[in-house]
Write an enzyme that holds these catalytic residues in place. Sequence first.
Site, PDB file in Angstrom:
ATOM      1  N   HIS A 115      45.786 -17.972  37.154  1.00 38.02           N
ATOM      2  CA  HIS A 115      46.145 -16.720  37.828  1.00 38.02           C
ATOM      3  C   HIS A 115      44.829 -16.007  38.153  1.00 38.02           C
ATOM      4  O   HIS A 115      43.805 -16.239  37.504  1.00 38.02           O
ATOM      5  CB  HIS A 115      47.050 -15.880  36.922  1.00 38.02           C
ATOM      6  CG  HIS A 115      48.460 -16.411  36.859  1.00 38.02           C
ATOM      7  ND1 HIS A 115      49.487 -15.878  37.573  1.00 38.02           N
ATOM      8  CD2 HIS A 115      48.983 -17.468  36.181  1.00 38.02           C
ATOM      9  CE1 HIS A 115      50.604 -16.565  37.342  1.00 38.02           C
ATOM     10  NE2 HIS A 115      50.319 -17.542  36.494  1.00 38.02           N
ATOM     11  N   CYS A 164      53.926 -13.164  35.949  1.00 38.34           N
ATOM     12  CA  CYS A 164      54.884 -13.615  34.946  1.00 38.34           C
ATOM     13  C   CYS A 164      55.587 -12.374  34.425  1.00 38.34           C
ATOM     14  O   CYS A 164      54.928 -11.443  33.962  1.00 38.34           O
ATOM     15  CB  CYS A 164      54.191 -14.352  33.805  1.00 38.34           C
ATOM     16  SG  CYS A 164      55.376 -14.838  32.531  1.00 38.34           S
TER      17      CYS A 164
HETATM   18  P1  HMG Z   1      67.725 -16.590  23.824  1.00 36.18           P
HETATM   19  O1  HMG Z   1      68.258 -15.231  24.076  1.00 36.18           O
HETATM   20  O2  HMG Z   1      67.004 -16.843  22.544  1.00 36.18           O
HETATM   21  O3  HMG Z   1      68.885 -17.654  24.056  1.00 36.18           O
HETATM   22  O4  HMG Z   1      66.769 -16.948  25.038  1.00 36.18           O
HETATM   23  P2  HMG Z   1      69.846 -18.383  23.044  1.00 36.18           P
HETATM   24  O5  HMG Z   1      69.411 -19.789  22.875  1.00 36.18           O
HETATM   25  O6  HMG Z   1      70.011 -17.545  21.800  1.00 36.18           O
HETATM   26  O7  HMG Z   1      71.223 -18.316  23.858  1.00 36.18           O
HETATM   27  C1  HMG Z   1      71.813 -17.047  24.188  1.00 36.18           C
HETATM   28  C2  HMG Z   1      72.789 -17.221  25.343  1.00 36.18           C
HETATM   29  O8  HMG Z   1      72.063 -17.603  26.525  1.00 36.18           O
HETATM   30  C3  HMG Z   1      73.836 -18.295  25.147  1.00 36.18           C
HETATM   31  O9  HMG Z   1      75.027 -17.833  25.795  1.00 36.18           O
HETATM   32  C4  HMG Z   1      73.307 -19.480  25.905  1.00 36.18           C
HETATM   33  O10 HMG Z   1      74.302 -20.363  26.381  1.00 36.18           O
HETATM   34  C5  HMG Z   1      72.635 -18.803  27.071  1.00 36.18           C
HETATM   35  P3  HMG Z   1      76.263 -17.273  24.954  1.00 36.18           P
HETATM   36  O11 HMG Z   1      76.650 -18.418  24.042  1.00 36.18           O
HETATM   37  O12 HMG Z   1      75.701 -16.105  24.204  1.00 36.18           O
HETATM   38  O13 HMG Z   1      77.225 -16.927  26.023  1.00 36.18           O
HETATM   39  N1  HMG Z   1      71.540 -19.635  27.594  1.00 36.18           N
HETATM   40  C6  HMG Z   1      71.388 -20.019  28.863  1.00 36.18           C
HETATM   41  N2  HMG Z   1      72.104 -19.761  29.971  1.00 36.18           N
HETATM   42  C7  HMG Z   1      71.683 -20.345  31.115  1.00 36.18           C
HETATM   43  N3  HMG Z   1      70.599 -21.153  31.184  1.00 36.18           N
HETATM   44  C8  HMG Z   1      69.864 -21.427  30.111  1.00 36.18           C
HETATM   45  C9  HMG Z   1      70.259 -20.837  28.893  1.00 36.18           C
HETATM   46  N4  HMG Z   1      69.741 -20.902  27.650  1.00 36.18           N
HETATM   47  C10 HMG Z   1      70.539 -20.167  26.860  1.00 36.18           C
HETATM   48  N5  HMG Z   1      68.796 -22.218  30.188  1.00 36.18           N
HETATM   49  C11 HMG Z   1      65.758 -18.559  26.495  1.00 36.18           C
HETATM   50  C12 HMG Z   1      66.071 -18.183  25.055  1.00 36.18           C
HETATM   51  C13 HMG Z   1      64.779 -19.705  26.445  1.00 36.18           C
HETATM   52  C14 HMG Z   1      67.051 -18.984  27.154  1.00 36.18           C
HETATM   53  C15 HMG Z   1      65.191 -17.307  27.207  1.00 36.18           C
HETATM   54  O14 HMG Z   1      64.136 -16.824  26.461  1.00 36.18           O
HETATM   55  C16 HMG Z   1      64.718 -17.608  28.614  1.00 36.18           C
HETATM   56  O15 HMG Z   1      65.503 -17.908  29.494  1.00 36.18           O
HETATM   57  N6  HMG Z   1      63.393 -17.490  28.833  1.00 36.18           N
HETATM   58  C17 HMG Z   1      62.792 -17.804  30.130  1.00 36.18           C
HETATM   59  C18 HMG Z   1      61.591 -16.949  30.396  1.00 36.18           C
HETATM   60  C19 HMG Z   1      60.943 -17.371  31.688  1.00 36.18           C
HETATM   61  O16 HMG Z   1      61.541 -18.024  32.525  1.00 36.18           O
HETATM   62  N7  HMG Z   1      59.667 -16.959  31.871  1.00 36.18           N
HETATM   63  C20 HMG Z   1      58.907 -17.285  33.056  1.00 36.18           C
HETATM   64  C21 HMG Z   1      58.499 -18.728  33.124  1.00 36.18           C
HETATM   65  S1  HMG Z   1      57.066 -19.099  32.161  1.00 36.18           S
HETATM   66  C22 HMG Z   1      55.731 -18.695  33.181  1.00 36.18           C
HETATM   67  O17 HMG Z   1      55.909 -18.097  34.222  1.00 36.18           O
HETATM   68  C23 HMG Z   1      54.361 -19.172  32.794  1.00 36.18           C
HETATM   69  C24 HMG Z   1      53.862 -20.328  33.671  1.00 36.18           C
HETATM   70  O18 HMG Z   1      53.787 -19.946  35.042  1.00 36.18           O
HETATM   71  C25 HMG Z   1      52.467 -20.790  33.183  1.00 36.18           C
HETATM   72  C26 HMG Z   1      51.470 -19.644  33.014  1.00 36.18           C
HETATM   73  O19 HMG Z   1      51.177 -18.938  34.008  1.00 36.18           O
HETATM   74  O20 HMG Z   1      51.012 -19.479  31.894  1.00 36.18           O
HETATM   75  C27 HMG Z   1      54.802 -21.545  33.591  1.00 36.18           C
HETATM   76 MG    MG Z   2      52.092 -18.897  35.923  1.00 37.43          MG
END
Ligand code: HMG
Ligand code: MG
Length: 313
Positions: free
Chosen positions: A222, A253
């Site tokens: 970045h 992010c």
């Molecule tokens: P959580 O709240 O701990 O989820 O989030 P959980 O496992 O306790 O589940 C809670 C509920 O969410 C459940 O539903 C699951 O089914 C549902 P309920 O039973 O309560 O009805 N759920 C989902 N639904 C749809 N799709 C899914 C999913 N997973 C669980 N995949 C979780 C944990 C990982 C899901 C959450 O923290 C999350 O989605 N995080 C994503 C954050 C993100 O996308 N950040 C940006 C990307 S990283 C980035 O940009 C960096 C990068 O560019 C590199 C860099 O620059 O360094 C790559």
């Molecule tokens: Mg990134």
Amino acid sequence: MTAAGLPMEIRSEGLPTRVRIHEVGARDGLQNERTVVPTEVKAEFIHRLAAAGLPTVEATSFVHPKWVPQLADAEQLFPLLGDLDPQRLPVLVPNERGLDRALALGARRIAVFGSATESFAKANLNRTVDEALAMFAPVITRAKDAGVEVRGYLSMCFGDPWEGPVPVAQTVRVCRALLDLGCDELSLGDTIGVATPGHVQTLLAALNEAGVPTSRIGVHFHDTYGQALANTFAALQHGITTIDASAGGLGGCPYAKSATGNLATEDLVWMLHGLGIETGVDLDRLTATSVWMAEALGRPSPSRTLRALSHKE
Ligand code: HMG
Ligand code: MG
């Protein structure tokens, strides 16, 4: 500049002859925009990026829609890309629920995304570093069994907004763990853009010492502190041939407030082509795409190359 609007090509000894640009604008870029971009606009963006010659165009994320509302339309978007080879369209998947969603739509390349620091692991994944690795383990195994290629992103490889500079050994440990879980390649994330070239070279050398071959490492800078291109050059000197960038410098992010856009693809292509390094990218088509996207978002692109090329008449 030459008459064709391209940089003069002069090679620098010891650099690779070809680089694969991993375009992240549609995912890393759009995930951080205030405006939620309509699904059809995203699909056109991805098609235009592919038509500009970008070999890999990260399409979206199968994460929890409440965590990243900007990408909540993954189910609607992916089918609109059916004419493109899914090998060109990696998607982010944090857990088995995300993998199920991605596989159901025919995704053939996925990326898990870990963190070198505890603070960001908690903020981004609601897990400790090791809990996140445990969450990825079955995802990677199942993906590999299905013949799906797996990238392992690692965020905060250099510095973290809560914890400050990140020790090299700490980053190396989690990189090794991601590879040991079966990731095909790593992408070293400088999520908040604090790295400088010496740090990049030191980390790459340490990874090699830990048995990680350069061919399996990509870099993801970045540009928060204006270091992304310098860091990229340092990585090229080390032999890195996979470089992440986002069209027009979109990006950031949502869970690291100080992160700004990624290295702009136009700035990267300008430098690579000037160095005589092949990318397969048509800079004019790419520029036209980013100008169009900036208009759709209603804000100018931070890319210097884009601004220079789009105002040259
Ligand atoms: P959580 O709240 O701990 O989820 O989030 P959980 O496992 O306790 O589940 C809670 C509920 O969410 C459940 O539903 C699951 O089914 C549902 P309920 O039973 O309560 O009805 N759920 C989902 N639904 C749809 N799709 C899914 C999913 N997973 C669980 N995949 C979780 C944990 C990982 C899901 C959450 O923290 C999350 O989605 N995080 C994503 C954050 C993100 O996308 N950040 C940006 C990307 S990283 C980035 O940009 C960096 C990068 O560019 C590199 C860099 O620059 O360094 C790559
Ligand atoms: Mg990134």
